[in-house]
Design a protein around this motif. Structure first.
Motif, PDB file in Angstrom:
ATOM      1  N   UNK A  14      47.651  67.826  56.082  1.00  0.00           N
ATOM      2  CA  UNK A  14      48.365  68.887  55.376  1.00  0.00           C
ATOM      3  C   UNK A  14      48.937  69.923  56.346  1.00  0.00           C
ATOM      4  N   UNK A  15      48.204  70.231  57.423  1.00  0.00           N
ATOM      5  CA  UNK A  15      48.717  71.173  58.412  1.00  0.00           C
ATOM      6  C   UNK A  15      49.926  70.579  59.139  1.00  0.00           C
ATOM      7  N   UNK A  16      49.894  69.276  59.390  1.00  0.00           N
ATOM      8  CA  UNK A  16      51.042  68.612  60.003  1.00  0.00           C
ATOM      9  C   UNK A  16      52.253  68.679  59.080  1.00  0.00           C
ATOM     10  N   UNK A  17      52.027  68.503  57.771  1.00  0.00           N
ATOM     11  CA  UNK A  17      53.123  68.635  56.812  1.00  0.00           C
ATOM     12  C   UNK A  17      53.686  70.052  56.821  1.00  0.00           C
ATOM     13  N   UNK A  18      52.802  71.044  56.945  1.00  0.00           N
ATOM     14  CA  UNK A  18      53.260  72.436  57.001  1.00  0.00           C
ATOM     15  C   UNK A  18      54.099  72.668  58.252  1.00  0.00           C
ATOM     16  N   UNK A  19      53.690  72.080  59.369  1.00  0.00           N
ATOM     17  CA  UNK A  19      54.469  72.203  60.605  1.00  0.00           C
ATOM     18  C   UNK A  19      55.844  71.567  60.446  1.00  0.00           C
ATOM     19  N   UNK A  20      55.898  70.381  59.868  1.00  0.00           N
ATOM     20  CA  UNK A  20      57.178  69.698  59.678  1.00  0.00           C
ATOM     21  C   UNK A  20      58.071  70.501  58.741  1.00  0.00           C
ATOM     22  N   UNK A  21      57.496  71.024  57.663  1.00  0.00           N
ATOM     23  CA  UNK A  21      58.286  71.828  56.722  1.00  0.00           C
ATOM     24  C   UNK A  21      58.845  73.070  57.409  1.00  0.00           C
ATOM     25  N   UNK A  22      58.025  73.716  58.225  1.00  0.00           N
ATOM     26  CA  UNK A  22      58.481  74.913  58.935  1.00  0.00           C
ATOM     27  C   UNK A  22      59.585  74.570  59.933  1.00  0.00           C
ATOM     28  N   UNK A  23      59.454  73.453  60.598  1.00  0.00           N
ATOM     29  CA  UNK A  23      60.476  73.026  61.553  1.00  0.00           C
ATOM     30  C   UNK A  23      61.780  72.706  60.834  1.00  0.00           C
ATOM     31  N   UNK A  24      61.698  72.004  59.713  1.00  0.00           N
ATOM     32  CA  UNK A  24      62.903  71.648  58.961  1.00  0.00           C
ATOM     33  C   UNK A  24      63.596  72.873  58.373  1.00  0.00           C
ATOM     34  N   UNK A  25      62.843  73.934  58.132  1.00  0.00           N
ATOM     35  CA  UNK A  25      63.447  75.154  57.592  1.00  0.00           C
ATOM     36  C   UNK A  25      64.408  75.793  58.583  1.00  0.00           C
ATOM     37  N   UNK A  26      64.266  75.464  59.856  1.00  0.00           N
ATOM     38  CA  UNK A  26      65.177  76.028  60.845  1.00  0.00           C
ATOM     39  C   UNK A  26      66.586  75.447  60.706  1.00  0.00           C
ATOM     40  N   UNK A  27      66.732  74.353  59.998  1.00  0.00           N
ATOM     41  CA  UNK A  27      68.040  73.729  59.811  1.00  0.00           C
ATOM     42  C   UNK A  27      68.862  74.412  58.737  1.00  0.00           C
ATOM     43  N   UNK A  28      68.206  75.188  57.881  1.00  0.00           N
ATOM     44  CA  UNK A  28      68.890  75.818  56.753  1.00  0.00           C
ATOM     45  C   UNK A  28      68.975  77.319  56.973  1.00  0.00           C
ATOM     46  N   UNK A  29      70.131  77.913  56.744  1.00  0.00           N
ATOM     47  CA  UNK A  29      70.284  79.347  56.971  1.00  0.00           C
ATOM     48  C   UNK A  29      69.361  80.162  56.056  1.00  0.00           C
ATOM     49  N   UNK A  30      68.700  81.131  56.635  1.00  0.00           N
ATOM     50  CA  UNK A  30      67.832  82.078  55.935  1.00  0.00           C
ATOM     51  C   UNK A  30      66.659  81.437  55.212  1.00  0.00           C
ATOM     52  N   UNK A  31      66.318  80.201  55.493  1.00  0.00           N
ATOM     53  CA  UNK A  31      65.189  79.556  54.818  1.00  0.00           C
ATOM     54  C   UNK A  31      63.858  80.141  55.286  1.00  0.00           C
ATOM     55  N   UNK A  32      63.788  80.560  56.541  1.00  0.00           N
ATOM     56  CA  UNK A  32      62.539  81.126  57.051  1.00  0.00           C
ATOM     57  C   UNK A  32      62.296  82.543  56.566  1.00  0.00           C
ATOM     58  N   UNK A  33      63.293  83.171  55.970  1.00  0.00           N
ATOM     59  CA  UNK A  33      63.122  84.522  55.455  1.00  0.00           C
ATOM     60  C   UNK A  33      62.620  84.523  54.012  1.00  0.00           C
ATOM     61  N   UNK A  34      62.488  83.364  53.397  1.00  0.00           N
ATOM     62  CA  UNK A  34      61.947  83.296  52.045  1.00  0.00           C
ATOM     63  C   UNK A  34      60.440  83.508  52.083  1.00  0.00           C
ATOM     64  N   UNK A  35      59.830  83.658  50.935  1.00  0.00           N
ATOM     65  CA  UNK A  35      58.385  83.864  50.902  1.00  0.00           C
ATOM     66  C   UNK A  35      57.635  82.644  51.424  1.00  0.00           C
ATOM     67  N   UNK A  36      58.135  81.445  51.118  1.00  0.00           N
ATOM     68  CA  UNK A  36      57.505  80.230  51.639  1.00  0.00           C
ATOM     69  C   UNK A  36      57.676  80.155  53.147  1.00  0.00           C
ATOM     70  N   UNK A  37      58.852  80.509  53.633  1.00  0.00           N
ATOM     71  CA  UNK A  37      59.104  80.501  55.079  1.00  0.00           C
ATOM     72  C   UNK A  37      58.211  81.475  55.820  1.00  0.00           C
ATOM     73  N   UNK A  38      58.026  82.657  55.260  1.00  0.00           N
ATOM     74  CA  UNK A  38      57.137  83.643  55.900  1.00  0.00           C
ATOM     75  C   UNK A  38      55.691  83.173  55.880  1.00  0.00           C
ATOM     76  N   UNK A  39      55.266  82.542  54.779  1.00  0.00           N
ATOM     77  CA  UNK A  39      53.905  82.010  54.705  1.00  0.00           C
ATOM     78  C   UNK A  39      53.697  80.915  55.748  1.00  0.00           C
ATOM     79  N   UNK A  40      54.655  79.989  55.838  1.00  0.00           N
ATOM     80  CA  UNK A  40      54.545  78.915  56.828  1.00  0.00           C
ATOM     81  C   UNK A  40      54.566  79.469  58.246  1.00  0.00           C
ATOM     82  N   UNK A  41      55.350  80.525  58.480  1.00  0.00           N
ATOM     83  CA  UNK A  41      55.386  81.143  59.806  1.00  0.00           C
ATOM     84  C   UNK A  41      54.023  81.727  60.160  1.00  0.00           C
TER      85      UNK A  41
END
Length: 86
Positions: A14-41
């Motif tokens: 599950x932690x590996x999935x969280x890492x992959x999700x966080x990495x993939x969020x870098x491909x989409x504009x402003x995805x890391x600024x969402x609540x899910x993006x901040x949690x994953x960060x």
């Protein structure tokens, strides 16, 4: 003991999935600024930071998350082997 090994490997998965999700969020504009993006960060950046110090990016590609995921997988299987011997 087998149940403990299963729980550890599941948590690592599950932690590996969280890492992959966080990495993939870098491909989409402003995805890391969402609540899910901040949690994953919050849960992934402390683990990724040491790898970023040792694995420099090549051009615009950062290979440190790949190294971090591989290290996590190797550590998980190592812990599983140690616990299976006990």
């Amino acid at each position: 003991m087998t149940m403990l090994v299963g729980i550890i490997l599941t948590l690592i998965k599950f932690y590996s999935y969280a890492l992959v999700a966080y990495i993939l969020m870098s491909w989409f504009p402003n995805a890391r600024e969402t609540s899910i993006g901040r949690f994953l960060a919050r849960i992934t950046e402390p683990y990724l930071e040491p790898f970023r110090k040792f694995v420099p990016p090549l051009g615009m590609i950062d290979f440190s998350p790949i190294v971090a995921i591989l290290a996590l997988q190797f550590a998980g299987y190592g812990i599983a082997q140690i616990l299976s011997w006990i």
